[in-house]
Design a protein around this motif. Structure first.
Motif, PDB file in Angstrom:
ATOM      1  N   ILE A   1       4.564   1.826   4.322  1.00  0.00           N
ATOM      2  CA  ILE A   1       3.622   2.494   3.429  1.00  0.00           C
ATOM      3  C   ILE A   1       4.210   3.852   3.027  1.00  0.00           C
TER       4      ILE A   1
ATOM      5  N   ASN B   1      -0.517  10.678   4.439  1.00  0.00           N
ATOM      6  CA  ASN B   1      -0.471   9.713   5.534  1.00  0.00           C
ATOM      7  C   ASN B   1      -1.495   9.967   6.635  1.00  0.00           C
TER       8      ASN B   1
ATOM      9  N   ALA C   1       0.843  -1.191   0.000  1.00  0.00           N
ATOM     10  CA  ALA C   1       0.000   0.000   0.000  1.00  0.00           C
ATOM     11  C   ALA C   1       0.876   1.238   0.000  1.00  0.00           C
ATOM     12  N   ALA C   2       0.375   2.295  -0.640  1.00  0.00           N
ATOM     13  CA  ALA C   2       1.030   3.601  -0.648  1.00  0.00           C
ATOM     14  C   ALA C   2      -0.056   4.652  -0.582  1.00  0.00           C
ATOM     15  N   THR C   3       0.317   5.889  -0.297  1.00  0.00           N
ATOM     16  CA  THR C   3      -0.682   6.946  -0.111  1.00  0.00           C
ATOM     17  C   THR C   3      -0.145   8.283  -0.603  1.00  0.00           C
TER      18      THR C   3
END
Length: 379
Positions: free
Chosen positions: A59, A43, A38-40
């Protein structure tokens, strides 16, 4: 060796798209067919702590300030490096901003499978934004629409139909099995009256966007309250519009019967003490709130936008009304209040429909089938 899928999530705030993305990440990780990353873009948000419990790799955050500045280029380069270093096989994005950023980075990185998502039918984007997102969709191998209404919207926007895959939102229905909860203590916790004679009608919606059209909810509330004084309306959600909505309720003379409870951390408990629930949006893709209402066994009155009519069977599990038609909404609510047996029957049938059609397991299996199909096609 397991293939690797990266989910790019806009933020970890408690929005519908964010909640669906985090839940899907958890489901996929538990199922085990894929190595899940997962990445964003941001945060921040209460869901960050929840996703950290899954045990994913770190992440990364790719913060954006604009699509048109040097930072965007820098963040795309960082993301491209991350995708290549981790040998990501599938990039799955979940909303407008991640579609544009994620499809751009994944295309440059040469990711074999690129999946974008569309969760609304318009009303929230400018012409320029729609054009940019359409370009991003051109870089995707597939676009997930969460309702037939969204699918139709995409095809009417000249997106090829065979590129669009309908996968309905999933919901954990078991959490809405409310048993042995004391009404008085629940109401006290929520900050609403616990008088057993009060009947609550609830809306769960953010108060940040006018598209949720909470003023319609207040107008319908006024009509119902004038007919039945022991009915109270609960508005669960937070946002910049709250103060003016509270003032509107005061000026309408219904403030004593309308309760703004802010963001609700225990929606199942709130719905457990509610009799009926509403949605008043002017535009939607597929409302998570409607599914929650139905999972809790509540009759629903909603505006006929997005996928509302795909979930609600009009006259059997609730009613759909025209957008902004507070009179029709009020009349249906009064009818349900006057016929509690009908309300109970509507709620029971709605729960069955959610069990059969909108469970998290159904969503998971449809997503896995799409991943497998695209990997086979593109390898």
């Amino acid at each position: 060796m397991k293939k690797k899928v990266l989910h790019l999530i806009g933020s970890f705030y408690q929005g519908g798209s964010e909640r669906q993305a985090v839940n899907l990440v958890k489901l996929l990780n538990n199922e085990g067919s894929y190595n899940v990353f997962a990445a964003t873009l941001n945060n921040a948000g209460v869901l960050r702590a929840e996703i950290e419990t899954v045990g994913l790799p770190d992440i990364p955050e790719f913060p954006l300030t604009s699509f048109y500045d040097v930072n965007f280029v820098c963040q795309v380069r960082r993301c491209v490096k991350y995708l290549r270093d981790n040998k990501i096989d599938i990039v799955h994005t979940h909303d407008f901003y991640t579609n544009i950023f994620g499809m751009t980075a994944a295309r440059i990185a040469g990711v074999p499978v690129r999946i974008a998502s569309k969760r609304e039918t318009g009303g929230m984007r400018s012409g320029t934004q729609k054009l940019i997102e359409k370009i991003a969709f051109g870089q995707a191998h597939a676009i997930i629409a969460n309702s037939t209404a969204v699918c139709d919207y995409l095809t009417e926007s000249a997106i090829k139909r065979d590129k669009v895959h309908i996968i309905y939102n999933g919901i954990d229905v078991d959490q809405f099995d409310i048993v042995n909860r004391d009404r008085a203590s629940t109401c006290n916790k929520l900050g609403i009256p616990h008088d057993k004679n009060i009947c609550f009608i609830t809306i769960v919606a953010n108060l940040r966007h006018c598209v949720k059209n909470v003023p319609m909810h207040l107008r319908a509330a006024k009509r119902v309250i004038e007919n039945q004084r022991d009915v109270h309306f609960v508005i669960a959600g937070e946002g910049e519009l709250e103060a003016q909505l509270q003032e509107s309720a005061r000026l309408s003379g219904i403030a004593d019967n309308v309760h703004f409870i802010g963001r609700c951390d225990d929606v199942p408990a709130l719905l457990g003490v509610s009799y009926a629930c509403v949605l008043t949006s002017t535009a939607e893709g597929f409302s998570n709130s409607i599914l929650e209402y139905m999972a809790a066994g509540k009759p629903v009155v909603a505006t006929n936008v997005g996928g509302a009519s795909e979930a609600i069977i009009d006259g059997e599990t609730g009613f759909v009304v025209a957008s902004n038609d507070d009179e029709a909404m009020a009349n249906h609510l009064i009818g349900l209040l006057n016929d509690r047996a009908k309300g109970s029957a509507f709620g029971a049938k709605g729960r069955l429909i959610v069990d059969e059609k909108f469970s998290q397991q159904s969503q998971l299996q449809a997503t896995l089938a799409l991943y497998n199909s695209l990997l086979t096609k593109n390898n």
